[in-house]
Design an enzyme around this catalytic site. Structure first.
Site, PDB file in Angstrom:
ATOM      1  N   GLU A 125       0.606  -1.268  -0.148  1.00  0.00           N
ATOM      2  CA  GLU A 125       0.054  -0.304  -0.053  1.00  0.00           C
ATOM      3  C   GLU A 125       0.866   1.504  -0.142  1.00  0.00           C
ATOM      4  O   GLU A 125       2.069   1.667   0.738  1.00  0.00           O
ATOM      5  CB  GLU A 125      -0.805  -0.268   1.095  1.00  0.00           C
ATOM      6  CG  GLU A 125      -1.988  -1.053   1.658  1.00  0.00           C
ATOM      7  CD  GLU A 125      -2.769  -1.369   2.397  1.00  0.00           C
ATOM      8  OE1 GLU A 125      -3.078   0.138   2.991  1.00  0.00           O
ATOM      9  OE2 GLU A 125      -3.316  -2.210   3.259  1.00  0.00           O
ATOM     10  N   LYS A 157       1.998   4.639   1.519  1.00  0.00           N
ATOM     11  CA  LYS A 157       2.853   5.375   2.619  1.00  0.00           C
ATOM     12  C   LYS A 157       2.006   6.294   2.737  1.00  0.00           C
ATOM     13  O   LYS A 157       2.595   7.220   2.188  1.00  0.00           O
ATOM     14  CB  LYS A 157       3.467   4.997   3.783  1.00  0.00           C
ATOM     15  CG  LYS A 157       3.614   5.139   5.052  1.00  0.00           C
ATOM     16  CD  LYS A 157       5.204   4.504   5.323  1.00  0.00           C
ATOM     17  CE  LYS A 157       4.808   5.466   7.165  1.00  0.00           C
ATOM     18  NZ  LYS A 157       4.533   6.101   7.397  1.00  0.00           N
ATOM     19  N   ASP A 215       0.698  10.176   4.116  1.00  0.00           N
ATOM     20  CA  ASP A 215       1.987  11.449   5.118  1.00  0.00           C
ATOM     21  C   ASP A 215       1.063  11.886   5.889  1.00  0.00           C
ATOM     22  O   ASP A 215       1.197  13.256   4.976  1.00  0.00           O
ATOM     23  CB  ASP A 215       2.849  12.040   4.276  1.00  0.00           C
ATOM     24  CG  ASP A 215       3.729  12.313   5.309  1.00  0.00           C
ATOM     25  OD1 ASP A 215       3.930  12.284   6.278  1.00  0.00           O
ATOM     26  OD2 ASP A 215       4.938  13.333   4.747  1.00  0.00           O
ATOM     27  N   TYR A 245      -7.443   2.328   6.014  1.00  0.00           N
ATOM     28  CA  TYR A 245      -6.511   1.506   5.786  1.00  0.00           C
ATOM     29  C   TYR A 245      -6.634  -0.042   6.083  1.00  0.00           C
ATOM     30  O   TYR A 245      -5.640  -1.279   6.005  1.00  0.00           O
ATOM     31  CB  TYR A 245      -5.338   0.962   4.989  1.00  0.00           C
ATOM     32  CG  TYR A 245      -4.512   2.371   6.745  1.00  0.00           C
ATOM     33  CD1 TYR A 245      -4.324   1.665   7.364  1.00  0.00           C
ATOM     34  CD2 TYR A 245      -3.957   3.086   5.904  1.00  0.00           C
ATOM     35  CE1 TYR A 245      -3.514   3.005   8.833  1.00  0.00           C
ATOM     36  CE2 TYR A 245      -3.909   4.843   6.704  1.00  0.00           C
ATOM     37  CZ  TYR A 245      -3.644   4.212   8.252  1.00  0.00           C
ATOM     38  OH  TYR A 245      -2.446   5.468   9.264  1.00  0.00           O
ATOM     39  N   LYS A 274      10.468   3.351   3.402  1.00  0.00           N
ATOM     40  CA  LYS A 274      10.121   4.780   3.958  1.00  0.00           C
ATOM     41  C   LYS A 274      11.626   5.305   2.410  1.00  0.00           C
ATOM     42  O   LYS A 274      12.786   4.777   2.760  1.00  0.00           O
ATOM     43  CB  LYS A 274      11.485   5.866   5.033  1.00  0.00           C
ATOM     44  CG  LYS A 274      10.290   4.875   6.260  1.00  0.00           C
ATOM     45  CD  LYS A 274       8.851   5.878   6.441  1.00  0.00           C
ATOM     46  CE  LYS A 274       9.233   7.149   6.967  1.00  0.00           C
ATOM     47  NZ  LYS A 274       9.189   7.361   8.488  1.00  0.00           N
ATOM     48  N   CYS A 327      34.907  42.523   1.124  1.00  0.00           N
ATOM     49  CA  CYS A 327      32.913  41.950   0.989  1.00  0.00           C
ATOM     50  C   CYS A 327      31.527  42.674   0.275  1.00  0.00           C
ATOM     51  O   CYS A 327      32.133  44.009  -0.276  1.00  0.00           O
ATOM     52  CB  CYS A 327      32.433  43.154   3.080  1.00  0.00           C
ATOM     53  SG  CYS A 327      31.393  42.720   3.205  1.00  0.00           S
ATOM     54  N   CYS A 340      31.012  45.899   2.374  1.00  0.00           N
ATOM     55  CA  CYS A 340      31.245  47.319   2.900  1.00  0.00           C
ATOM     56  C   CYS A 340      32.416  47.483   1.464  1.00  0.00           C
ATOM     57  O   CYS A 340      33.421  48.303   2.311  1.00  0.00           O
ATOM     58  CB  CYS A 340      31.773  47.558   4.464  1.00  0.00           C
ATOM     59  SG  CYS A 340      32.498  46.321   4.822  1.00  0.00           S
ATOM     60  N   CYS A 389      35.026  38.883   6.848  1.00  0.00           N
ATOM     61  CA  CYS A 389      34.980  40.151   7.069  1.00  0.00           C
ATOM     62  C   CYS A 389      35.398  41.178   8.373  1.00  0.00           C
ATOM     63  O   CYS A 389      33.879  41.216   9.120  1.00  0.00           O
ATOM     64  CB  CYS A 389      33.939  41.267   6.484  1.00  0.00           C
ATOM     65  SG  CYS A 389      33.424  42.846   6.698  1.00  0.00           S
ATOM     66  N   CYS A 424      30.322  46.920   9.659  1.00  0.00           N
ATOM     67  CA  CYS A 424      30.344  46.571   8.007  1.00  0.00           C
ATOM     68  C   CYS A 424      28.454  45.921   8.489  1.00  0.00           C
ATOM     69  O   CYS A 424      28.025  45.733   9.507  1.00  0.00           O
ATOM     70  CB  CYS A 424      30.722  44.959   8.498  1.00  0.00           C
ATOM     71  SG  CYS A 424      29.766  44.493   6.185  1.00  0.00           S
TER      72      CYS A 424
HETATM   73  S1  IVH Z   1      -1.253   0.022   8.465  1.00  0.00           S
HETATM   74  C1  IVH Z   1      -0.709  -1.548  12.557  1.00  0.00           C
HETATM   75  N1  IVH Z   1      -0.786   1.739   6.196  1.00  0.00           N
HETATM   76  O1  IVH Z   1       1.584   5.670   8.686  1.00  0.00           O
HETATM   77  C2  IVH Z   1      -1.077  -1.189  11.342  1.00  0.00           C
HETATM   78  N2  IVH Z   1      -0.534   2.847   8.147  1.00  0.00           N
HETATM   79  O2  IVH Z   1       5.091   4.746  10.124  1.00  0.00           O
HETATM   80  C3  IVH Z   1      -1.384   0.116  11.029  1.00  0.00           C
HETATM   81  N3  IVH Z   1       0.417   5.206   7.560  1.00  0.00           N
HETATM   82  O3  IVH Z   1       0.326   4.906  12.165  1.00  0.00           O
HETATM   83  C4  IVH Z   1      -0.886   1.008   9.979  1.00  0.00           C
HETATM   84  N4  IVH Z   1      -0.221   4.776   5.192  1.00  0.00           N
HETATM   85  O4  IVH Z   1      -0.334   6.486  10.194  1.00  0.00           O
HETATM   86  C5  IVH Z   1      -0.557   1.590   7.617  1.00  0.00           C
HETATM   87  N5  IVH Z   1      -0.986   2.431   4.284  1.00  0.00           N
HETATM   88  C6  IVH Z   1      -0.971   2.811   5.112  1.00  0.00           C
HETATM   89  C7  IVH Z   1      -0.834   3.776   5.704  1.00  0.00           C
HETATM   90  C8  IVH Z   1      -0.660   4.443   7.106  1.00  0.00           C
HETATM   91  C9  IVH Z   1      -0.231   5.743   6.451  1.00  0.00           C
HETATM   92  C10 IVH Z   1       0.882   5.696   8.581  1.00  0.00           C
HETATM   93  C11 IVH Z   1       0.346   5.536   9.848  1.00  0.00           C
HETATM   94  C12 IVH Z   1       1.165   4.581  10.966  1.00  0.00           C
HETATM   95  C13 IVH Z   1       2.196   4.983  10.420  1.00  0.00           C
HETATM   96  C14 IVH Z   1       3.518   4.770  10.434  1.00  0.00           C
END
Ligand code: IVH
Length: 657
Positions: free
Chosen positions: A108, A110, A112, A212, A300, A394, A397, A412, A417
């Site tokens: 999935e 992630k 932000d 999710y 990440k 400088c 100045c 300087c 200055c």
């Molecule tokens: S699953 C037990 N799925 O990332 C499962 N988290 O660094 C818990 N996050 O606290 C989370 N996208 O705030 C999950 N597709 C995704 C996510 C996701 C973003 C965030 C979430 C979590 C944090 C962990």
């Protein structure tokens, strides 16, 4: 009769919302939608006793709460472990394979943002809560109701909890900042919005939400994560369309590679890929550690690198006279912030990287670090571009620049200055120095050029020019009074702020505090000899010499005496907590970004309670305080078995004293 019409309107509006937000297929025109909404609002106003608590009018943000209620999560809201490269992904897979045979995964995006738990009773949204410390979060129902992706009523009248991520799209974030806000990235903007007591603010900010996670799948006879996602989508939740079942690590790596490249095309920010074991039975076998499930991890992305052009190399003169080159860039957005400048540190740095005006360069920004040029894209270099040459005078100045032995920086040496003086004035007002708010660089430059501010002493004479200042364009009675009030307030600061504010070479915040603590007032410090100073732990010969030099200069003695005459405090007032605390004599490392404190504020609090803050994790570290986005320092702390606190635990521990 009226109730029937209200029910009818709610049904039409809810369906229109689902068509629009869930299926991306609008079935009403904006005008029709507004007409239904207005009719419903009118009826609710006339018959407040008949307002349904799942009414879509709550989305416009009518509710204001007085404080956030605490919510204890039925099942803890866990975080995820992190992996940063292919080897670590393979390692994760191998650990999984020790427990389950032939695991399948769901990959999935992630998102932000910030995680949220949504609770429905008989199909109606009854509570939304933040993650908090994982066990206890805050009730943000009033704000969640304004988020169009969060259904107020779902398709089945069941009791259910779902979890997901509230986020702000790139478009909404840009709009918000264009309107004058100053959030560093969409995640901070989203977090700042759900933490508002007045839901009108969240309503205006246009937040979104992906779901999710289904914490109790067994209640619905669901046995795979993929089915849970499908089930939640069918109920009317917005599930990310890019989630994908992957059969092996190769497919997973392909998914990661695809999104590493295509991430910019998404309308929202992602910071990685989440990998989850699909079979829920397998998940159960794998179980949890104290803070995260063993059946999932987050890959990440490395800090984002973006290409841009060096328009010009410019030079700034700092308060110590050090001349620093920086690159003026064609503005680009990196990790959610607009970047138009990157530091080039010094001559050696620019020459080593061979950065030239007109070059295309890749820049990166990691967390809250100042943007850096990673490299020059030499293939795109125009043959005409001239190699970098350091200036010899400088830029402000004209004084000849001098390079100190063993240093790569040029200075300087002109005390008068204008650039140095203005920088020293800006520094005097800065947050860790005298903390006089309201003076930006532009105001100081303006006041300097008009002759109102020449030295730091002049701040305390500004009230003599009150009339003239109020005449200036852009300043009113109120803003000048505020500035003067701030200046007046600064007279009561504890000594270490003044010492740091005076721009004595080599005296940073920490040294200023050590000096204040040891000498208690400026008179004793002024009389201190080189030996008195260098006998103090943490004060080396370079600092000792610099302090002695500063106070042997008559000009500086005169300045201190005049500041005293103006009523500026010169006594160390900071109360160091003598009683033993959980912080006493412990070494802390801060990593990731904290929501409620800047790094400096967190450091100050720890020091006040007797702790020390260090920049890197080692065996000597006692506690790592990890905010969001924590990276390698957190991983290292986990490996070394060091205590880890999240922000909520940090706040809890602070509040004990
Ligand atoms: S699953 C037990 N799925 O990332 C499962 N988290 O660094 C818990 N996050 O606290 C989370 N996208 O705030 C999950 N597709 C995704 C996510 C996701 C973003 C965030 C979430 C979590 C944090 C962990």
């Amino acid at each position: 009769m009226i109730e029937k019409r209200m029910d009818e309107l709610i049904k039409i509006i809810n369906q229109a919302n689902i068509d629009y937000y869930v299926y991306d297929n609008p079935t009403l025109s904006d005008q029709e939608y507004d007409r239904y909404m207005e009719e419903l609002q009118r009826l609710e106003k006339e018959h407040p006793d008949k307002i349904r608590n799942d009414s879509p009018t709550s989305r416009v943000g009518a509710e204001v709460i007085s404080s956030f209620k605490k919510v204890v999560h039925e099942k803890p809201m866990l975080s995820l472990s992190n992996v940063f490269n292919e080897d670590e992904i393979i390692n994760f897979d191998e650990k999984v394979k020790k427990v389950v045979k032939n695991p399948k995964y769901v990959a999935e995006l992630k998102i932000d943002g910030l995680s949220v738990s949504l609770l429905y009773e008989k199909g109606k949204l009854v509570r939304a809560a933040t993650r908090g410390d994982g066990t206890t979060g805050e009730d943000i129902t009033h704000n969640a109701k304004t988020i169009k992706d969060i259904p107020l009523t779902i398709k089945k009248p069941i009791d259910i909890e779902v979890r997901g991520e509230i986020y702000m799209s790139k478009a909404s974030f840009n709009k918000l900042n264009e309107e004058g806000s100053n959030f560093a990235n969409p995640r901070n903007a989203a977090a700042g919005s759900v933490r508002q007591l007045d839901s009108k603010i969240a309503a205006k900010r246009n937040l979104s939400c992906f779901i999710y996670h289904l914490p109790n799948p067994e209640d619905y006879n669901i046995y795979t994560h993929n089915d849970a996602l499908k089930f939640m989508s069918e109920l009317g939740f917005v599930v990310n369309p890019n989630n994908k079942k992957v059969n092996d690590i190769k497919e997973l790596i392909d998914y990661i590679d695809y999104w590493t490249i295509n991430r910019p095309s998404l309308p929202y920010e992602i910071d990685g890929v989440v990998i989850k074991v699909n079979d829920l039975n397998d998940q159960e076998k794998l179980g949890f550690t104290a803070r995260s499930p063993k059946w999932a991890t987050a890959y990440k992305f490395p800090p984002e690198e973006v290409l841009t052009k060096v328009k010009k190399i410019v030079f700034t003169v700092g308060r110590t006279g050090q001349v620093t080159p920086s690159a003026d860039l064609e503005p680009v957005r990196v990790m959610g912030s607009l970047i138009a400048r990157a530091t080039l540190h010094n001559e050696d740095y620019v020459k080593e990287k061979d950065i030239r005006e007109g070059d295309i360069v890749s820049i990166k920004k990691a967390g809250d670090v100042i943007p850096e040029i990673v490299k020059v894209i030499f293939e795109r270099r125009d043959s005409e571009l001239k190699p970098f040459k350091m200036i010899d005078a400088c830029p402000m100045c004209g004084t000849n620049l001098v390079k100190k032995d063993g240093e790569s920086a040029y200075y300087c040496h002109n005390d008068k200055c204008p650039s140095r003086m203005q920088e020293a004035l800006v520094h005097f007002t800065s947050r860790n120095a005298m903390n006089i708010t309201g003076f930006g660089e532009a105001i100081i430059e303006d006041f300097y050029n008009r002759g109102y501010l020449k030295s730091v002493l002049d701040f305390y004479h500004l009230d003599n020019f009150k009339e003239e200042l109020m005449e200036l364009e852009g300043f009113g009675n109120k803003s000048i009074s505020n500035l003067l009030e701030e200046i007046e307030k600064s007279k009561n600061n504890s000594l270490e702020r003044l010492l740091f504010g005076l721009s004595i070479r080599h005296v940073g915040t920490k040294t200023a505090d050590i000096l204040g603590f040891n000498f208690k007032n400026i008179d004793s410090l002024m009389q201190a000899s080189f030996d008195d100073l260098s006998n103090i732990k943490d004060i080396g010969p370079i600092i000792a010499k610099s302090v002695v030099d500063y106070f042997s200069d008559d000009k500086n003695i005169k300045l201190i005496n005049s500041l005293k005459e103006e009523g500026v405090n010169t006594i160390y007032l900071k109360e160091v907590n003598k009683e033993e605390t959980i912080f006493t004599n412990k070494t802390f490392v801060l990593t990731g970004s904290l929501e409620r404190f800047t790094r400096d504020e967190a450091k100050e609090k720890i020091e006040e309670l007797g702790g020390n803050v260090s920049g890197s994790v080692s065996k000597k570290t006692d506690v790592v305080i990890a905010g969001s986005e924590a990276g390698s320092k957190l991983t290292k702390a986990e490996e070394l078995g060091i205590d880890i606190w999240n922000e909520e635990q940090f706040i809890n521990n602070l509040s004990k004293y």
